[in-house]
Design an enzyme around this catalytic site. Structure first.
Site, mmCIF file in Angstrom:
data_model
loop_
_atom_site.group_PDB
_atom_site.id
_atom_site.type_symbol
_atom_site.label_atom_id
_atom_site.label_comp_id
_atom_site.label_asym_id
_atom_site.label_seq_id
_atom_site.Cartn_x
_atom_site.Cartn_y
_atom_site.Cartn_z
ATOM 1 N N ASP A 20 0.030 -5.731 -15.401
ATOM 2 C CA ASP A 20 0.115 -5.437 -13.980
ATOM 3 C C ASP A 20 -0.644 -6.535 -13.221
ATOM 4 O O ASP A 20 -1.324 -7.376 -13.835
ATOM 5 C CB ASP A 20 -0.492 -4.053 -13.728
ATOM 6 C CG ASP A 20 -0.414 -3.622 -12.285
ATOM 7 O OD1 ASP A 20 0.513 -4.063 -11.568
ATOM 8 O OD2 ASP A 20 -1.275 -2.834 -11.851
ATOM 9 N N ASP A 22 -2.148 -6.160 -9.264
ATOM 10 C CA ASP A 22 -3.213 -5.558 -8.457
ATOM 11 C C ASP A 22 -3.984 -4.518 -9.256
ATOM 12 O O ASP A 22 -3.392 -3.620 -9.863
ATOM 13 C CB ASP A 22 -2.618 -4.901 -7.208
ATOM 14 C CG ASP A 22 -2.024 -5.906 -6.252
ATOM 15 O OD1 ASP A 22 -2.762 -6.466 -5.430
ATOM 16 O OD2 ASP A 22 -0.801 -6.148 -6.343
ATOM 17 N N ASP A 199 -3.422 -0.349 -14.733
ATOM 18 C CA ASP A 199 -4.526 0.479 -14.235
ATOM 19 C C ASP A 199 -4.084 1.703 -13.459
ATOM 20 O O ASP A 199 -4.918 2.547 -13.113
ATOM 21 C CB ASP A 199 -5.418 -0.361 -13.308
ATOM 22 C CG ASP A 199 -4.747 -0.641 -11.968
ATOM 23 O OD1 ASP A 199 -3.637 -1.231 -11.968
ATOM 24 O OD2 ASP A 199 -5.307 -0.251 -10.931
#
Length: 258
Positions: A20, A22, A199
């Protein structure tokens, strides 16, 4: 779930790395454009991608063009807008369904009254997806969700996905997990073992996909997850990526040439 460092293993299998952006490669910011990208990040990613023969991709809610801008001049294989967009390792960008483009615009227009009433909200209209951020107005979460649900009912064919202080509308049948599986059917990912690092809730599909394919999902931070490993923070993600690249470089150096 115990902390695990995959770089301590020996005889590393041929890996494909997915991550990922961000909250995983860069810290979250108040607005999408306000993220701070470490100066050395693009170079570190380029080195690791080279050691893995370009089997390194970013799976993100952002558009492909955003990631290119932040990592310039590096251009990686990318699944953008949660998989609604995808650039393969050979550079080919798969066409976006025209209906998804049209419906995303309709969803954005339906949200205009809420945005006018609450200027602290931030709307991202992407090619084939829409995100409504409420980080600067957390008290409006319920109103944001309700407005998004109403907008999606009007167009059909989209799913609502919660994230960190954001609700996102994406076409049904599109996810980071689907994007990961598509990459894994192609060179240079084909035949490798996938690792995905993320996340957020929107990363869960990709954790599951990587593990279904015999690989590993690694979640940054706390919270329930399907991922089988955890990692503490963004600095640890950077160290892991560099460490995996270093291992691949050493194995390449000592692999006999036949």
């Amino acid at each position: 779930m115990p902390q695990t460092d995959p770089t301590t293993t020996t005889n590393t299998p041929l890996l494909a790395i997915f991550t990922d952006f961000d909250g995983t490669l860069v810290e979250l910011a108040e607005t999408p454009d306000a993220v701070s990208v470490p100066d050395a990040l693009a170079h570190r990613l380029e080195q690791t991608a080279r050691e893995f023969d370009s089997a390194f991709a970013v799976l993100t809610g952002r558009e492909i063009a955003d990631i290119d801008r932040f990592l310039s001049p590096l251009q990686l294989p990318i699944a953008g807008a949660h998989g609604a967009q995808r650039r393969r390792a050979d550079g080919f960008v798969e066409p976006i369904d025209p209906a998804s483009l049209r419906d995303a615009q309709a969803i954005a227009q339906a949200l205009s009254p809420l945005l006018i009433a609450h200027p602290d909200l931030l709307l991202e209209t992407k090619q084939g997806a829409v995100a409504l951020h409420f980080r600067q107005a957390p008290e409006l979460e319920t109103a944001v969700r309700t407005a998004m649900e109403e907008a999606l009912r009007a167009v059909g064919g989209f799913s609502l996905v919660p994230g960190k202080m954001v609700y996102e509308a994406r076409p049904q049948g599109v996810s980071k997990g689907d994007a990961l599986r598509a990459f894994m059917r192609e060179e240079p990912f084909l035949g490798r073992t996938p690792i995905f690092i993320g996340d957020d809730v929107t990363d869960e599909d990709a954790f599951i996909a990587a593990q279904d394919l015999g690989g590993i999902g690694i979640k940054l931070g706390e919270g329930e997850t399907a991922a089988r490993m955890r990692i503490a923070d963004i600095a640890s993600v950077h160290a892991l990526i560099q460490g995996l690249g270093d291992i691949a470089a050493r194995e390449r150096e000592f692999t006999p040439i036949h």
